[in-house]
Design a protein around this motif. Structure first.
Motif, PDB file in Angstrom:
ATOM      1  N   SER A 164     -25.294  17.514  22.962  1.00 47.86           N
ATOM      2  CA  SER A 164     -26.078  17.506  24.193  1.00 47.86           C
ATOM      3  C   SER A 164     -25.703  16.301  25.058  1.00 47.86           C
ATOM      4  O   SER A 164     -25.531  16.433  26.272  1.00 47.86           O
ATOM      5  N   LYS A 165     -25.584  15.154  24.437  1.00 43.37           N
ATOM      6  CA  LYS A 165     -25.219  13.931  25.167  1.00 43.37           C
ATOM      7  C   LYS A 165     -23.833  14.086  25.788  1.00 43.37           C
ATOM      8  O   LYS A 165     -23.633  13.759  26.964  1.00 43.37           O
ATOM      9  N   ASP A 166     -22.881  14.601  25.025  1.00 45.11           N
ATOM     10  CA  ASP A 166     -21.526  14.807  25.533  1.00 45.11           C
ATOM     11  C   ASP A 166     -21.529  15.787  26.704  1.00 45.11           C
ATOM     12  O   ASP A 166     -20.823  15.587  27.696  1.00 45.11           O
ATOM     13  N   MET A 167     -22.311  16.865  26.581  1.00 44.97           N
ATOM     14  CA  MET A 167     -22.379  17.857  27.657  1.00 44.97           C
ATOM     15  C   MET A 167     -22.981  17.236  28.914  1.00 44.97           C
ATOM     16  O   MET A 167     -22.486  17.464  30.028  1.00 44.97           O
TER      17      MET A 167
ATOM     18  N   GLY B 186     -32.924  10.677  14.963  1.00 45.60           N
ATOM     19  CA  GLY B 186     -32.762  11.941  15.675  1.00 45.60           C
ATOM     20  C   GLY B 186     -31.359  12.137  16.210  1.00 45.60           C
ATOM     21  O   GLY B 186     -31.149  12.899  17.136  1.00 45.60           O
ATOM     22  N   VAL B 187     -30.434  11.402  15.661  1.00 44.69           N
ATOM     23  CA  VAL B 187     -29.051  11.524  16.095  1.00 44.69           C
ATOM     24  C   VAL B 187     -28.358  12.496  15.148  1.00 44.69           C
ATOM     25  O   VAL B 187     -28.201  12.219  13.970  1.00 44.69           O
ATOM     26  N   GLY B 188     -28.003  13.623  15.691  1.00 44.73           N
ATOM     27  CA  GLY B 188     -27.329  14.627  14.878  1.00 44.73           C
ATOM     28  C   GLY B 188     -26.262  15.309  15.695  1.00 44.73           C
ATOM     29  O   GLY B 188     -25.942  14.902  16.816  1.00 44.73           O
ATOM     30  N   ILE B 189     -25.753  16.369  15.163  1.00 46.92           N
ATOM     31  CA  ILE B 189     -24.689  17.092  15.841  1.00 46.92           C
ATOM     32  C   ILE B 189     -25.185  17.644  17.172  1.00 46.92           C
ATOM     33  O   ILE B 189     -24.512  17.528  18.191  1.00 46.92           O
ATOM     34  N   VAL B 190     -26.388  18.199  17.169  1.00 47.25           N
ATOM     35  CA  VAL B 190     -26.920  18.805  18.392  1.00 47.25           C
ATOM     36  C   VAL B 190     -27.154  17.739  19.463  1.00 47.25           C
ATOM     37  O   VAL B 190     -26.781  17.932  20.625  1.00 47.25           O
ATOM     38  N   SER B 191     -27.736  16.610  19.079  1.00 47.14           N
ATOM     39  CA  SER B 191     -28.013  15.586  20.085  1.00 47.14           C
ATOM     40  C   SER B 191     -26.725  14.961  20.604  1.00 47.14           C
ATOM     41  O   SER B 191     -26.615  14.653  21.794  1.00 47.14           O
ATOM     42  N   ARG B 192     -25.737  14.794  19.727  1.00 50.79           N
ATOM     43  CA  ARG B 192     -24.448  14.265  20.191  1.00 50.79           C
ATOM     44  C   ARG B 192     -23.777  15.266  21.127  1.00 50.79           C
ATOM     45  O   ARG B 192     -23.215  14.885  22.152  1.00 50.79           O
TER      46      ARG B 192
ATOM     47  N   ARG C 142     -20.001  13.742  35.113  1.00 50.58           N
ATOM     48  CA  ARG C 142     -18.659  13.446  35.626  1.00 50.58           C
ATOM     49  C   ARG C 142     -18.178  14.558  36.568  1.00 50.58           C
ATOM     50  O   ARG C 142     -17.586  14.280  37.600  1.00 50.58           O
ATOM     51  N   LEU C 143     -18.452  15.791  36.210  1.00 46.72           N
ATOM     52  CA  LEU C 143     -18.035  16.920  37.035  1.00 46.72           C
ATOM     53  C   LEU C 143     -18.757  16.904  38.372  1.00 46.72           C
ATOM     54  O   LEU C 143     -18.149  17.102  39.423  1.00 46.72           O
ATOM     55  N   SER C 144     -20.061  16.659  38.346  1.00 42.08           N
ATOM     56  CA  SER C 144     -20.831  16.680  39.592  1.00 42.08           C
ATOM     57  C   SER C 144     -20.445  15.532  40.517  1.00 42.08           C
ATOM     58  O   SER C 144     -20.630  15.624  41.725  1.00 42.08           O
TER      59      SER C 144
END
Length: 176
Positions: free
Chosen positions: A84-87, A76-82, A93-95
């Motif tokens: 999402s993980k990065d976001m 289930g590792v794809g562009i969307v999940s990567r 980090r921002l919070s």
């Protein structure tokens, strides 16, 4: 790739007319034509062998890349999940940043002060409602209302000309 026949191999044909033969250096300049031909034959064999190895490595790499993509799909590792993980990591980090912590503290303080102000206003309104002045105003308005109501109720209702005509017609027909 090693089991391919010679018709499928990538062949590079070099001849002195192609300009692909290296310029004679000291070693090749001192060789006889026969020695030079043998050396060129060695180089061509080495070239073919190297080209085969490169093609084999390309095939192995393509196979490995396909397997990596298949495994990522299974996991289930794809562009969307990567993405999402990065976001999620960026939001975390921002919070946790100093700027965001200071902003949260300022908003919390402002909220507490606003809540206290509304609470104070609410208590003041309750005090005004319970004051002697407001009770006096309520009594005066209530008695004025009752007086108007009593006067309006005691006035006899005069029928309009249309209502009078309807009443006359009803009496003439004999219906009450």
């Amino acid at each position: 790739m090693a089991d391919m026949d010679t018709s499928e191999k990538t062949q590079t044909h070099l001849s002195p007319d192609d300009g692909a033969v290296p310029k004679p250096d000291k070693e090749t300049a001192e060789m006889s034509a026969e020695e030079r031909a043998l050396k060129e034959k060695e180089w061509l064999e080495e070239l073919h062998k190297t080209e085969e190895e490169v093609n084999t490595l390309k095939q192995v790499l393509a196979s490995k890349q396909k397997r990596v993509n298949d495994l990522k799909k299974l996991l289930g590792v794809g562009i969307v999940s990567r993405f999402s993980k990065d976001m999620n990591e960026s939001i975390t980090r921002l919070s946790e940043s100093d700027v965001m912590l200071k902003a949260n503290s300022a908003f919390k303080s402002a909220g507490e002060k606003t809540s206290a102000a509304f609470s104070t206003v609410g208590r003041k309104l309750e005090d005004v409602k319970n004051s002697e002045f407001m009770k006096s105003v309520e009594e005066k308005v209530g008695s004025a209302y009752d007086s108007v109501k009593a006067k309006v109720g005691s006035i006899k209702h005069e029928p309009s000309p249309a209502e009078a005509a309807t009443d006359v017609a009803t009496e003439a027909s004999g219906n009450p």
